[in-house]
Design a protein around this motif. Structure first.
Motif, PDB file in Angstrom:
ATOM      1  N   LEU A   1       0.826  -1.208   0.000  1.00  0.00           N
ATOM      2  CA  LEU A   1       0.000   0.000   0.000  1.00  0.00           C
ATOM      3  C   LEU A   1       0.863   1.262   0.000  1.00  0.00           C
ATOM      4  CD1 LEU A   1      -2.851  -1.011   2.474  1.00  0.00           C
ATOM      5  CD2 LEU A   1      -3.118  -0.480   0.037  1.00  0.00           C
ATOM      6  N   SER A   2       1.984   1.227   0.703  1.00  0.00           N
ATOM      7  CA  SER A   2       2.881   2.395   0.719  1.00  0.00           C
ATOM      8  C   SER A   2       3.472   2.648  -0.648  1.00  0.00           C
ATOM      9  CB  SER A   2       3.983   2.183   1.756  1.00  0.00           C
ATOM     10  OG  SER A   2       3.427   2.092   3.056  1.00  0.00           O
ATOM     11  N   ILE A   3       3.839   1.576  -1.353  1.00  0.00           N
ATOM     12  CA  ILE A   3       4.383   1.727  -2.705  1.00  0.00           C
ATOM     13  C   ILE A   3       3.302   2.205  -3.664  1.00  0.00           C
ATOM     14  CG2 ILE A   3       5.370   0.449  -4.648  1.00  0.00           C
ATOM     15  CD1 ILE A   3       6.868  -1.252  -2.469  1.00  0.00           C
ATOM     16  N   LEU A   4       2.100   1.646  -3.546  1.00  0.00           N
ATOM     17  CA  LEU A   4       0.981   2.117  -4.381  1.00  0.00           C
ATOM     18  C   LEU A   4       0.674   3.588  -4.115  1.00  0.00           C
ATOM     19  CD1 LEU A   4      -1.575  -0.831  -4.260  1.00  0.00           C
ATOM     20  CD2 LEU A   4      -0.385   0.064  -6.274  1.00  0.00           C
ATOM     21  N   LEU A   5       0.776   3.993  -2.883  1.00  0.00           N
ATOM     22  CA  LEU A   5       0.549   5.393  -2.542  1.00  0.00           C
ATOM     23  C   LEU A   5       1.583   6.282  -3.229  1.00  0.00           C
ATOM     24  CD1 LEU A   5      -1.040   7.428  -0.843  1.00  0.00           C
ATOM     25  CD2 LEU A   5       0.498   6.901   1.064  1.00  0.00           C
ATOM     26  N   ALA A   6       2.824   5.837  -3.221  1.00  0.00           N
ATOM     27  CA  ALA A   6       3.895   6.613  -3.857  1.00  0.00           C
ATOM     28  C   ALA A   6       3.685   6.725  -5.359  1.00  0.00           C
ATOM     29  CB  ALA A   6       5.245   5.970  -3.569  1.00  0.00           C
TER      30      ALA A   6
END
Length: 147
Positions: free
Chosen positions: A140-145
């Motif tokens: 989710l953190s990578i998708l957010l980025a």
């Protein structure tokens, strides 16, 4: 069962940030990115605290605690701080920092596995909890980025 339910509920703030960045109004973007970075950094630091607690409990029971566990338990907080530095230096933030946090959170599974198998100080359900939570928060953190 309760730890898994609560843990999965803990992914909801990051999911909300992803949805806000990908599908919300443009004016929400930076706020959602900053909240998502902060949440990932807090949870990653919390994980380091869990490792420290496991080491401390073993030490208190007069069992040997390898130096690598003490060392790795402070890495999440330090890494979170490193990913914050670009923002205060005026660099491109928080996208690259979120990717760095997401990858580190995914890599934390190797430490979790080693703590469970080598030291055998975790409950039997440890990896069943840690795997979906680390994959969830990391991805989710990578998708957010990337949003």
């Amino acid at each position: 069962m309760l730890p898994l339910i609560l843990g999965l509920a803990g992914l909801l703030p990051q999911l909300a940030c992803v949805l806000a960045v990908w599908f919300g109004p443009l004016e929400w973007r930076f706020t959602a990115l900053a909240i998502g970075w902060g949440y990932a950094a807090l949870i990653f630091s919390f994980l380091g605290g869990l490792w420290w607690g496991l080491a401390a409990a073993e030490s208190a029971a007069d069992r040997h605690v390898p130096a690598w566990l003490w060392l790795l338990s402070v890495v999440p907080s330090l890494w979170a701080l490193v990913t914050y530095l670009p923002w205060i230096a005026g660099a491109n933030w928080p996208g690259p920092s979120l990717v760095g946090l997401g990858l580190a959170i995914l890599a934390s599974l190797f430490v979790d596995r080693r703590v469970g198998t080598e030291l055998q100080v975790t409950p039997p359900w440890w990896m069943a909890l840690r795997t979906p939570l680390s994959f969830g928060l990391g991805l989710l953190s990578i998708l957010l980025a990337l949003g």
